[in-house]
Design an enzyme around this catalytic site. Structure first.
Site, PDB file in Angstrom:
ATOM      1  N   ASP A 174       0.855  -1.261   0.015  1.00 13.22           N
ATOM      2  CA  ASP A 174      -0.071  -0.134  -0.049  1.00 13.22           C
ATOM      3  C   ASP A 174       0.724   1.203   0.030  1.00 13.22           C
ATOM      4  OD1 ASP A 174      -2.907   1.168   0.132  1.00 13.22           O
ATOM      5  OD2 ASP A 174      -1.836   2.218   1.763  1.00 13.22           O
ATOM      6  N   GLU A 218       0.866   5.587   0.103  1.00 14.02           N
ATOM      7  CA  GLU A 218       0.240   7.028   0.259  1.00 14.02           C
ATOM      8  C   GLU A 218       1.004   8.009  -0.287  1.00 14.02           C
ATOM      9  OE1 GLU A 218      -2.805   7.160   1.883  1.00 14.02           O
ATOM     10  OE2 GLU A 218      -2.642   5.146   2.299  1.00 14.02           O
ATOM     11  N   HIS A 267      -5.835   4.853   5.730  1.00  6.14           N
ATOM     12  CA  HIS A 267      -5.021   5.655   4.949  1.00  6.14           C
ATOM     13  C   HIS A 267      -3.741   6.164   5.758  1.00  6.14           C
ATOM     14  CE1 HIS A 267      -8.528   6.331   2.748  1.00  6.14           C
ATOM     15  NE2 HIS A 267      -9.306   6.990   3.899  1.00  6.14           N
ATOM     16  N   ASP A 271      -3.573  -0.046   6.243  1.00  2.00           N
ATOM     17  CA  ASP A 271      -4.048  -0.529   5.329  1.00  2.00           C
ATOM     18  C   ASP A 271      -3.342  -1.522   4.411  1.00  2.00           C
ATOM     19  OD1 ASP A 271      -5.855   1.642   5.382  1.00  2.00           O
ATOM     20  OD2 ASP A 271      -5.393   2.683   3.694  1.00  2.00           O
TER      21      ASP A 271
END
Length: 222
Positions: free
Chosen positions: A23, A25, A181, A186
């Site tokens: 994941d 960001e 988030h 996540d």
């Protein structure tokens, strides 16, 4: 595969591919121009019964690459302040060198020949990972250049929902929206969801597939 014990080995489950849950960001949606700010990578393992589970997770806060675009809306959404020194951010190259090392070691231990990215809405994460690897001019990436396992698609099929939080809850996996988030949070929820789907399919009899001879024998039984 000669027997069930072979089918229960990770190297046989995904055609020799080692699944790596990722994941990211970011500071926007454009992998070419927008900064990669955080990445987490969860490595998986398979037990003697052929059930998939989490092995370990790596996590890095990332320094925006030189000239990177930072979209205010994206930063407001994920709550990341790229200038905060307490982030302990490292360069993209430093992070990916560590990721490559860990992934290749786990891939080899599982006797797999290549790794494949697992992510929720995988095209997004795969795009940012691929572009960062390209920017860093890193060679011999362990990841398949275009194939992925997308848990949004898998969850839509297996659970009936494509949103990560909803799919996790429906699968009996706790999900705290206040923690969402964060790449670390996540990634681990995505990994749990992927393992749940793979293991549930096995428990329902979908894996291992019967060999042609076994299928014929079964059809002949009364």
């Amino acid at each position: 595969m000669s027997d069930i014990s072979d089918a229960n080995k990770l190297k046989h489950r995904f055609r020799g591919y080692f699944p790596v849950v990722i994941d990211v960001e970011t500071a926007g949606f454009n992998s070419q121009t927008d900064a990669l700010l955080e990445i987490a990578v969860t490595l998986l393992k398979m037990d003697d019964e052929g059930l998939l589970g989490i092995d370990k997770t790596l996590h890095f806060n990332i320094e925006p690459f030189e000239g990177a675009n930072l979209e205010p809306e994206a930063l407001a959404f994920n709550g990341i302040d790229p200038t905060n020194p307490l982030r302990g951010a490292v360069s993209e190259k430093e992070a990916f060198l560590e990721i490559f090392k860990a992934v290749k070691k786990a891939q080899k231990a599982s006797d797999c020949h290549r790794s494949i990215i697992v992510a929720h809405n995988a095209a997004f994460d795969h795009g940012f990972v691929s572009k960062a690897i390209e920017r860093c001019d890193l060679k011999r990436s362990p990841f398949h250049p275009f194939a992925t396992f997308d848990t949004a698609t898998l969850a839509g099929l297996a659970i009936g929902h494509t949103v990560l939080a909803k799919a996790c809850i429906m699968a009996g996996i706790p999900f705290d929206n206040k923690e969402a988030h964060s790449a670390l949070y996540d990634t681990e929820r995505t990994a749990e969801l992927f393992c749940h789907i793979v293991n549930r399919w096995k428990q329902l009899g979908g894996w291992p597939l019967l060999a042609a001879g076994e299928s014929e024998d079964a059809d002949g039984e009364e």
